[in-house]
Scaffold this motif. Sequence first.
Motif, PDB file in Angstrom:
ATOM      1  N   TYR A 173     -36.930 -56.983  71.735  1.00 34.90           N
ATOM      2  CA  TYR A 173     -36.845 -55.450  71.302  1.00 34.90           C
ATOM      3  C   TYR A 173     -37.450 -55.163  70.033  1.00 34.90           C
ATOM      4  CZ  TYR A 173     -33.057 -55.004  74.790  1.00 34.90           C
ATOM      5  OH  TYR A 173     -32.120 -54.811  75.789  1.00 34.90           O
ATOM      6  N   CYS A 174     -37.528 -56.115  69.158  1.00 42.71           N
ATOM      7  CA  CYS A 174     -38.287 -55.929  67.773  1.00 42.71           C
ATOM      8  C   CYS A 174     -39.325 -57.100  67.657  1.00 42.71           C
ATOM      9  CB  CYS A 174     -37.036 -55.929  66.831  1.00 42.71           C
ATOM     10  SG  CYS A 174     -35.787 -54.879  67.058  1.00 42.71           S
ATOM     11  N   PRO A 175     -40.563 -56.906  68.271  1.00 44.45           N
ATOM     12  CA  PRO A 175     -41.441 -57.846  68.412  1.00 44.45           C
ATOM     13  C   PRO A 175     -41.931 -58.317  66.971  1.00 44.45           C
ATOM     14  CG  PRO A 175     -42.293 -56.044  69.172  1.00 44.45           C
ATOM     15  CD  PRO A 175     -40.902 -55.969  68.890  1.00 44.45           C
ATOM     16  N   VAL A 176     -41.840 -57.774  66.070  1.00 45.67           N
ATOM     17  CA  VAL A 176     -42.550 -58.072  64.678  1.00 45.67           C
ATOM     18  C   VAL A 176     -41.554 -58.061  63.632  1.00 45.67           C
ATOM     19  CG1 VAL A 176     -44.918 -57.263  65.390  1.00 45.67           C
ATOM     20  CG2 VAL A 176     -43.335 -55.794  64.196  1.00 45.67           C
ATOM     21  N   LEU A 177     -40.013 -58.087  64.009  1.00 46.02           N
ATOM     22  CA  LEU A 177     -39.100 -57.949  62.958  1.00 46.02           C
ATOM     23  C   LEU A 177     -38.969 -59.138  62.371  1.00 46.02           C
ATOM     24  CD1 LEU A 177     -36.508 -56.058  62.161  1.00 46.02           C
ATOM     25  CD2 LEU A 177     -35.374 -57.543  63.499  1.00 46.02           C
ATOM     26  N   GLU A 178     -39.031 -59.042  60.799  1.00 44.65           N
ATOM     27  CA  GLU A 178     -38.939 -60.214  59.722  1.00 44.65           C
ATOM     28  C   GLU A 178     -37.446 -60.334  59.001  1.00 44.65           C
ATOM     29  OE1 GLU A 178     -42.175 -59.821  57.287  1.00 44.65           O
ATOM     30  OE2 GLU A 178     -43.947 -60.025  58.895  1.00 44.65           O
ATOM     31  N   GLU A 179     -36.697 -58.884  58.826  1.00 41.44           N
ATOM     32  CA  GLU A 179     -35.808 -59.154  58.120  1.00 41.44           C
ATOM     33  C   GLU A 179     -34.719 -58.369  58.843  1.00 41.44           C
ATOM     34  OE1 GLU A 179     -33.867 -57.438  53.905  1.00 41.44           O
ATOM     35  OE2 GLU A 179     -35.970 -57.710  54.229  1.00 41.44           O
ATOM     36  N   LEU A 180     -33.567 -59.043  59.092  1.00 40.97           N
ATOM     37  CA  LEU A 180     -32.462 -58.485  59.982  1.00 40.97           C
ATOM     38  C   LEU A 180     -30.962 -58.861  58.868  1.00 40.97           C
ATOM     39  CD1 LEU A 180     -30.919 -57.172  62.199  1.00 40.97           C
ATOM     40  CD2 LEU A 180     -30.774 -59.400  63.128  1.00 40.97           C
ATOM     41  N   HIS A 181     -30.580 -57.700  58.585  1.00 41.19           N
ATOM     42  CA  HIS A 181     -29.160 -57.429  57.724  1.00 41.19           C
ATOM     43  C   HIS A 181     -28.210 -56.808  58.414  1.00 41.19           C
ATOM     44  CE1 HIS A 181     -27.216 -57.307  53.567  1.00 41.19           C
ATOM     45  NE2 HIS A 181     -26.653 -56.499  54.263  1.00 41.19           N
ATOM     46  N   MET A 182     -27.008 -57.521  58.871  1.00 41.71           N
ATOM     47  CA  MET A 182     -25.947 -57.042  59.353  1.00 41.71           C
ATOM     48  C   MET A 182     -24.654 -57.218  58.512  1.00 41.71           C
ATOM     49  SD  MET A 182     -26.505 -58.173  63.450  1.00 41.71           S
ATOM     50  CE  MET A 182     -26.986 -59.804  63.082  1.00 41.71           C
ATOM     51  N   GLU A 183     -24.116 -56.109  58.116  1.00 38.68           N
ATOM     52  CA  GLU A 183     -22.931 -56.154  57.333  1.00 38.68           C
ATOM     53  C   GLU A 183     -21.828 -55.406  57.872  1.00 38.68           C
ATOM     54  OE1 GLU A 183     -21.935 -55.172  52.687  1.00 38.68           O
ATOM     55  OE2 GLU A 183     -23.981 -55.104  53.393  1.00 38.68           O
ATOM     56  N   SER A 184     -20.618 -55.924  57.919  1.00 37.41           N
ATOM     57  CA  SER A 184     -19.391 -55.167  58.426  1.00 37.41           C
ATOM     58  C   SER A 184     -19.625 -54.376  59.509  1.00 37.41           C
ATOM     59  CB  SER A 184     -18.842 -54.346  57.094  1.00 37.41           C
ATOM     60  OG  SER A 184     -18.411 -55.006  55.953  1.00 37.41           O
ATOM     61  N   CYS A 185     -20.341 -55.248  60.348  1.00 40.99           N
ATOM     62  CA  CYS A 185     -20.761 -54.637  61.731  1.00 40.99           C
ATOM     63  C   CYS A 185     -19.762 -55.223  62.853  1.00 40.99           C
ATOM     64  CB  CYS A 185     -22.035 -54.953  62.131  1.00 40.99           C
ATOM     65  SG  CYS A 185     -23.276 -54.093  61.300  1.00 40.99           S
ATOM     66  N   ARG A 186     -19.362 -54.205  63.924  1.00 41.47           N
ATOM     67  CA  ARG A 186     -18.484 -54.596  65.058  1.00 41.47           C
ATOM     68  C   ARG A 186     -19.558 -55.199  65.857  1.00 41.47           C
ATOM     69  NH1 ARG A 186     -15.256 -50.846  68.748  1.00 41.47           N
ATOM     70  NH2 ARG A 186     -16.175 -49.437  67.272  1.00 41.47           N
ATOM     71  N   MET A 187     -19.361 -56.438  66.327  1.00 40.29           N
ATOM     72  CA  MET A 187     -20.420 -57.061  67.210  1.00 40.29           C
ATOM     73  C   MET A 187     -19.998 -58.358  67.852  1.00 40.29           C
ATOM     74  SD  MET A 187     -23.079 -58.371  64.434  1.00 40.29           S
ATOM     75  CE  MET A 187     -22.616 -59.590  62.919  1.00 40.29           C
ATOM     76  N   TYR A 188     -20.564 -58.875  68.920  1.00 38.24           N
ATOM     77  CA  TYR A 188     -20.371 -60.045  69.640  1.00 38.24           C
ATOM     78  C   TYR A 188     -21.760 -60.765  69.683  1.00 38.24           C
ATOM     79  CZ  TYR A 188     -16.038 -58.148  71.618  1.00 38.24           C
ATOM     80  OH  TYR A 188     -14.843 -57.608  71.613  1.00 38.24           O
TER      81      TYR A 188
END
Length: 359
Positions: A173-188
């Motif tokens: 989905y994000c072929p060149v992504l370098e930084e991922l920040h997920m905070e207080s997210c609803r996720m599995y």
Amino acid sequence: MPPGAPVEMISRGKRRRSYDRLSDLPDCLLHVILSGLDSRRAAQTSLLSRRWRHLWRDLPCVNIDEREFADETWERFADLVDKILASISPDTQIDAFRLHLLRGNFTASGRWIHQGLRHAPTTIDIRAASDTTVIWRQSMPVSRSAKFTSRLTTLHLVHVKIIEGFTKDLGHYCPVLEELHMESCRMYINVVASPTLRSLAVISPSTYGTGAGPLMLMAPRLASIRLEIPYDRWRYYYHADAVAFDPQPLPLLADASIRLTGLYKHHPDRPLWQALKLDFVKSVCSFIAFLPNVANLHLSGFTVEESLQEEFLEFPVLHNLKTLLMEECGVGASFLVLTSILRSTPNLEKLGLHQCIDD
């Protein structure tokens, strides 16, 4: 101006004082100036003069912040956002798309995110007041989705609902992504897989794990990681194996911060939570062992009961660790745990202890 000054001199002086030097700047510099404003204020500059009428439409950044619309009803705010996004030149590629919402719903926010993605931003920053306002989905085919995220290198999500499977297919989905920040997210989340990811932060997820297996990090270029994960099952429903780590070699990871949070001390069945935390600490230590080149390590919330002291006696050997910060950690009776850690870090240069206790 001295008395009797020539009228011509006075006129010239007025012209000099009223001359608009700002408008003489090239578009690229004016775009930089306008990028410091939220999108509403940037659009309002179109009223200044003909020179400014269309400048804001080609800005490299779109910054929609509901806090700047505090005096507007939701309907009025939504209408203004639709108009602002529709006014951006269709062929414009932007550097950043930022969306900060206090109210709203999945329908409106989804429409705005889709419009922002059409401009192929390099940075996306989405923040909401709760995880019932914004949903991050990649339901479209991977080939079409990757077109919109072909330039995306930085993704920050705060209080966002993340569709299951997104992090597993992150590299597609994000072929060149370098930084991922997920905070207080609803996720599995069970798998984070990306060949380009260099920085990962998972902070206080409101749902973590599916019970199907441990957390797997398949990111060979990962250089920095920050984890703040609750381990108890009082507020969140967990399985013991779902909060473990499946060790994957991460040879480039140099900076790691791991914070354990939990509320089991206030629960009547405290021994159950102590056992769960023991399992968690075992998995964390196993995970740290697969960070052979970590140079800076921050550990927080590793409180030590009698049963935990033995686990820290097997703290992994980290030959490259230079800086260790321990915050709100137990160091063991007579500093037994701390002594064990120091034996496992022979090249340590800096040690910080903040609010640590000697159980």
